[in-house]
Write a protein that holds these residues in place. Sequence first.
Motif, PDB file in Angstrom:
ATOM      1  N   LEU A 119       0.792  -1.114   0.157  1.00 41.44           N
ATOM      2  CA  LEU A 119       0.257  -0.024   0.068  1.00 41.44           C
ATOM      3  C   LEU A 119       0.827   1.114  -0.236  1.00 41.44           C
ATOM      4  CD1 LEU A 119      -2.713   1.495   0.197  1.00 41.44           C
ATOM      5  CD2 LEU A 119      -2.442   1.424   2.829  1.00 41.44           C
ATOM      6  N   GLU A 120       0.579   2.250  -0.919  1.00 40.88           N
ATOM      7  CA  GLU A 120       1.289   3.330  -0.959  1.00 40.88           C
ATOM      8  C   GLU A 120       0.310   4.565  -1.165  1.00 40.88           C
ATOM      9  OE1 GLU A 120       5.576   2.039  -3.355  1.00 40.88           O
ATOM     10  OE2 GLU A 120       4.027   2.883  -4.509  1.00 40.88           O
ATOM     11  N   ASN A 121       0.763   5.792  -0.831  1.00 42.85           N
ATOM     12  CA  ASN A 121      -0.226   6.852  -0.972  1.00 42.85           C
ATOM     13  C   ASN A 121      -0.097   7.346  -2.358  1.00 42.85           C
ATOM     14  OD1 ASN A 121       2.093   8.543  -1.062  1.00 42.85           O
ATOM     15  ND2 ASN A 121       1.721   9.278   0.838  1.00 42.85           N
ATOM     16  N   ARG A 122      -0.682   8.375  -2.658  1.00 44.71           N
ATOM     17  CA  ARG A 122      -0.835   8.811  -4.050  1.00 44.71           C
ATOM     18  C   ARG A 122       0.452   9.533  -4.612  1.00 44.71           C
ATOM     19  NH1 ARG A 122      -5.145  13.879  -3.583  1.00 44.71           N
ATOM     20  NH2 ARG A 122      -3.996  15.237  -1.945  1.00 44.71           N
ATOM     21  N   ASP A 123       1.421   9.828  -3.636  1.00 46.17           N
ATOM     22  CA  ASP A 123       2.891  10.343  -3.830  1.00 46.17           C
ATOM     23  C   ASP A 123       3.489   9.268  -3.794  1.00 46.17           C
ATOM     24  OD1 ASP A 123       2.149  13.115  -4.149  1.00 46.17           O
ATOM     25  OD2 ASP A 123       2.033  13.292  -1.846  1.00 46.17           O
ATOM     26  N   PHE A 124       3.204   7.936  -3.789  1.00 39.66           N
ATOM     27  CA  PHE A 124       4.304   6.682  -3.917  1.00 39.66           C
ATOM     28  C   PHE A 124       4.971   6.644  -2.726  1.00 39.66           C
ATOM     29  CE2 PHE A 124       2.354   6.732  -8.016  1.00 39.66           C
ATOM     30  CZ  PHE A 124       2.519   5.635  -8.788  1.00 39.66           C
ATOM     31  N   GLU A 125       4.512   6.718  -1.691  1.00 42.75           N
ATOM     32  CA  GLU A 125       5.084   6.749  -0.388  1.00 42.75           C
ATOM     33  C   GLU A 125       4.549   5.455   0.638  1.00 42.75           C
ATOM     34  OE1 GLU A 125       5.918  11.517   0.314  1.00 42.75           O
ATOM     35  OE2 GLU A 125       4.179  10.627   1.307  1.00 42.75           O
ATOM     36  N   LEU A 126       5.398   4.630   1.091  1.00 43.71           N
ATOM     37  CA  LEU A 126       5.177   3.652   1.509  1.00 43.71           C
ATOM     38  C   LEU A 126       4.290   3.615   2.815  1.00 43.71           C
ATOM     39  CD1 LEU A 126       5.197   0.308   1.025  1.00 43.71           C
ATOM     40  CD2 LEU A 126       7.243   0.385   2.568  1.00 43.71           C
ATOM     41  N   ILE A 127       3.085   2.869   2.797  1.00 47.34           N
ATOM     42  CA  ILE A 127       2.398   3.045   4.011  1.00 47.34           C
ATOM     43  C   ILE A 127       2.570   1.747   4.761  1.00 47.34           C
ATOM     44  CG2 ILE A 127      -0.032   2.990   5.025  1.00 47.34           C
ATOM     45  CD1 ILE A 127      -0.586   4.921   2.828  1.00 47.34           C
ATOM     46  N   ALA A 128       2.173   0.533   4.030  1.00 46.45           N
ATOM     47  CA  ALA A 128       2.345  -0.723   4.604  1.00 46.45           C
ATOM     48  C   ALA A 128       2.594  -1.928   3.505  1.00 46.45           C
ATOM     49  CB  ALA A 128       1.174  -1.156   5.485  1.00 46.45           C
ATOM     50  N   PHE A 129       3.303  -3.028   3.731  1.00 45.62           N
ATOM     51  CA  PHE A 129       3.088  -4.068   2.911  1.00 45.62           C
ATOM     52  C   PHE A 129       3.047  -5.352   3.657  1.00 45.62           C
ATOM     53  CE2 PHE A 129       7.468  -3.568   4.230  1.00 45.62           C
ATOM     54  CZ  PHE A 129       8.088  -4.733   4.228  1.00 45.62           C
ATOM     55  N   PRO A 141      13.243 -13.847  -2.233  1.00 41.01           N
ATOM     56  CA  PRO A 141      13.600 -12.584  -2.380  1.00 41.01           C
ATOM     57  C   PRO A 141      14.263 -12.025  -4.061  1.00 41.01           C
ATOM     58  CG  PRO A 141      14.887 -13.590  -0.531  1.00 41.01           C
ATOM     59  CD  PRO A 141      14.247 -14.665  -1.324  1.00 41.01           C
ATOM     60  N   SER A 142      14.584 -13.224  -4.456  1.00 37.80           N
ATOM     61  CA  SER A 142      15.024 -12.894  -6.058  1.00 37.80           C
ATOM     62  C   SER A 142      13.792 -12.514  -6.970  1.00 37.80           C
ATOM     63  CB  SER A 142      15.652 -14.114  -6.611  1.00 37.80           C
ATOM     64  OG  SER A 142      14.844 -15.240  -6.878  1.00 37.80           O
ATOM     65  N   ALA A 143      12.684 -12.771  -6.396  1.00 36.34           N
ATOM     66  CA  ALA A 143      11.368 -12.563  -7.199  1.00 36.34           C
ATOM     67  C   ALA A 143      11.105 -10.843  -7.227  1.00 36.34           C
ATOM     68  CB  ALA A 143      10.231 -13.128  -6.673  1.00 36.34           C
ATOM     69  N   LEU A 144      11.499 -10.243  -6.418  1.00 34.70           N
ATOM     70  CA  LEU A 144      11.452  -8.749  -5.812  1.00 34.70           C
ATOM     71  C   LEU A 144      12.276  -8.064  -7.148  1.00 34.70           C
ATOM     72  CD1 LEU A 144      11.546  -8.498  -2.281  1.00 34.70           C
ATOM     73  CD2 LEU A 144       9.454  -8.704  -3.657  1.00 34.70           C
ATOM     74  N   ASP A 145      11.697  -7.128  -7.733  1.00 32.96           N
ATOM     75  CA  ASP A 145      12.638  -6.138  -8.671  1.00 32.96           C
ATOM     76  C   ASP A 145      12.880  -5.088  -8.001  1.00 32.96           C
ATOM     77  OD1 ASP A 145      10.488  -4.502  -8.749  1.00 32.96           O
ATOM     78  OD2 ASP A 145       9.460  -5.662 -10.018  1.00 32.96           O
ATOM     79  N   PRO A 146      13.906  -4.235  -8.467  1.00 33.40           N
ATOM     80  CA  PRO A 146      14.579  -2.978  -7.956  1.00 33.40           C
ATOM     81  C   PRO A 146      13.551  -2.061  -7.520  1.00 33.40           C
ATOM     82  CG  PRO A 146      15.828  -3.669  -9.841  1.00 33.40           C
ATOM     83  CD  PRO A 146      14.627  -4.591  -9.851  1.00 33.40           C
ATOM     84  N   VAL A 147      12.450  -1.803  -8.396  1.00 36.04           N
ATOM     85  CA  VAL A 147      11.332  -1.215  -7.999  1.00 36.04           C
ATOM     86  C   VAL A 147      10.787  -1.219  -6.663  1.00 36.04           C
ATOM     87  CG1 VAL A 147       9.138   0.129  -8.677  1.00 36.04           C
ATOM     88  CG2 VAL A 147      11.133  -0.185 -10.297  1.00 36.04           C
ATOM     89  N   ARG A 148      10.385  -2.480  -6.322  1.00 30.70           N
ATOM     90  CA  ARG A 148       9.562  -2.778  -5.172  1.00 30.70           C
ATOM     91  C   ARG A 148      10.594  -2.853  -4.034  1.00 30.70           C
ATOM     92  NH1 ARG A 148       5.331  -5.636  -2.966  1.00 30.70           N
ATOM     93  NH2 ARG A 148       5.958  -7.265  -1.389  1.00 30.70           N
ATOM     94  N   THR A 149      11.946  -3.321  -4.406  1.00 31.80           N
ATOM     95  CA  THR A 149      12.835  -3.365  -3.132  1.00 31.80           C
ATOM     96  C   THR A 149      13.039  -1.778  -2.711  1.00 31.80           C
ATOM     97  OG1 THR A 149      13.769  -5.392  -3.983  1.00 31.80           O
ATOM     98  CG2 THR A 149      15.264  -4.123  -2.575  1.00 31.80           C
ATOM     99  N   ARG A 150      13.250  -0.942  -3.573  1.00 29.75           N
ATOM    100  CA  ARG A 150      13.523   0.397  -3.257  1.00 29.75           C
ATOM    101  C   ARG A 150      12.558   1.015  -2.503  1.00 29.75           C
ATOM    102  NH1 ARG A 150      13.477   5.699  -4.171  1.00 29.75           N
ATOM    103  NH2 ARG A 150      15.090   6.863  -3.965  1.00 29.75           N
ATOM    104  N   SER A 151      11.193   0.457  -2.870  1.00 27.82           N
ATOM    105  CA  SER A 151       9.960   1.297  -2.344  1.00 27.82           C
ATOM    106  C   SER A 151      10.009   0.722  -0.845  1.00 27.82           C
ATOM    107  CB  SER A 151       8.821   0.791  -2.972  1.00 27.82           C
ATOM    108  OG  SER A 151       7.516   1.219  -2.369  1.00 27.82           O
ATOM    109  N   ILE A 152      10.224  -0.570  -0.524  1.00 23.26           N
ATOM    110  CA  ILE A 152      10.088  -1.013   0.828  1.00 23.26           C
ATOM    111  C   ILE A 152      11.331  -0.618   1.591  1.00 23.26           C
ATOM    112  CG2 ILE A 152      10.572  -3.096   2.219  1.00 23.26           C
ATOM    113  CD1 ILE A 152       9.067  -4.586  -0.100  1.00 23.26           C
ATOM    114  N   LEU A 153      12.657  -0.494   1.340  1.00 21.15           N
ATOM    115  CA  LEU A 153      13.424   0.098   1.982  1.00 21.15           C
ATOM    116  C   LEU A 153      13.753   1.605   2.239  1.00 21.15           C
ATOM    117  CD1 LEU A 153      16.509  -2.095   0.269  1.00 21.15           C
ATOM    118  CD2 LEU A 153      15.234  -2.664   2.500  1.00 21.15           C
TER     119      LEU A 153
END
Length: 404
Positions: free
Chosen positions: A38-48, A59-71
């Motif tokens: 879940l992200e807000n409309r500014d693509f700021e992470l709220i929960a996952f 973990p290899s299934a995660l791509d750079p976009v999702r990994t960066r969002s979480i970290l």
Amino acid sequence: MRQNARVTSDSRGSGGTSGDYQELVDEISELLGAPATLENRDFELIAFGAYDSEGDLDPSALDPVRTRSILTRRSTAAVRAWFEGFGITRATGPVRIPPTPEAGVYRGRTCLPVRHRGVVLGYVWLLDTEPGPTERQLTAAMAVTVRIGALLADEAQHGADLSRELRAVLTADRDWQRDMAVAELRTALGSRAHTSHAVVCVAPWPSADPDDAPSVRTVPGATALCTVPWGASGQSLALLVRLRSADVTSPATSAAGRLLERAGAGATAPAAGVSAPRTGLAELGAAWREASAAARAARAESRFGPVAEWTSIGAFRLLTALPEHAAQDPAVRVLLAPAHRELVRTAEVYLDCAGQAGRTAAELGIHRQTLYYRLSRVEQLTGLDLDDGEDRLLLHMALKAHRL
């Protein structure tokens, strides 16, 4: 079957809490049998939530976009623009986004727009799985996004109220107006109003649009933020940050650094200032003046760094309290002309070195005789005697104030 969840934010008063959002994200993961974010409309992470029916999420299934969002809790502007290009801001139902390795999206996604009264407030992201959710499952998941939207709308309204009340405190012209504003803010914050906190000022803030300000949930420890007028036509960003104790300001300095990253490096590079710690809100106005002064000092003196604490800016604590015209003292007006820039630097370094010629010459990389000649020119232009303590103090203050 196992489900792992991680919480990314804390309670926000009358808006949704991290637990509320997490439960809803977990509910969607259960409905669809797929990891949800879940992200807000500014693509700021709220929960996952990490969900996997086999028991382990590779973990290899995660791509750079999702990994960066979480970290980092947010995505880049380029990633945001790329995803928005699929029409997710206008969509009222699930949007399928194919894998695009060149964009860092190694796995396809389904985006569930989160809306409230027709306005998009966020997005639930689902990584593609096999065989994938059915239409019936997606319909059930969209019903959950309606509940998420209501929470986000409530939180946004609460945040807007806190922003308005904080701005009223910081911009009040009269004591009684400030007292009333503090009382309103104290009521809105509840028990959080009585904790230790510091105020952060980031200036100049690149946008005067309140909608372009970051969300408090993306700044750990943040309680409230607002934009405040800065100078003749600019804006600054004010942030109220909770502290673990009155002796540890690291949450405030960390928040300031995060905001500077968000501000970016525009034509006028911003700087940040952090006030001395306070308990309660009674001295919020004074704390804001300290934070603003520290930000001015950070912009004037690179040695203070992009984030300056009020307690560490030394003589600038006094200099920032002077009227703006103080640097235009008649004695130094001629010296401050652009043609004498080299003499100004020489005089400032000489005074910074406590009048020690050897240290000054070494700092400037010049011969002592060159130094003496330049100092004599400074005396001629200003009429000041650099062997006189008060004249040296006047010149030193005027040169430092000119930086502000």
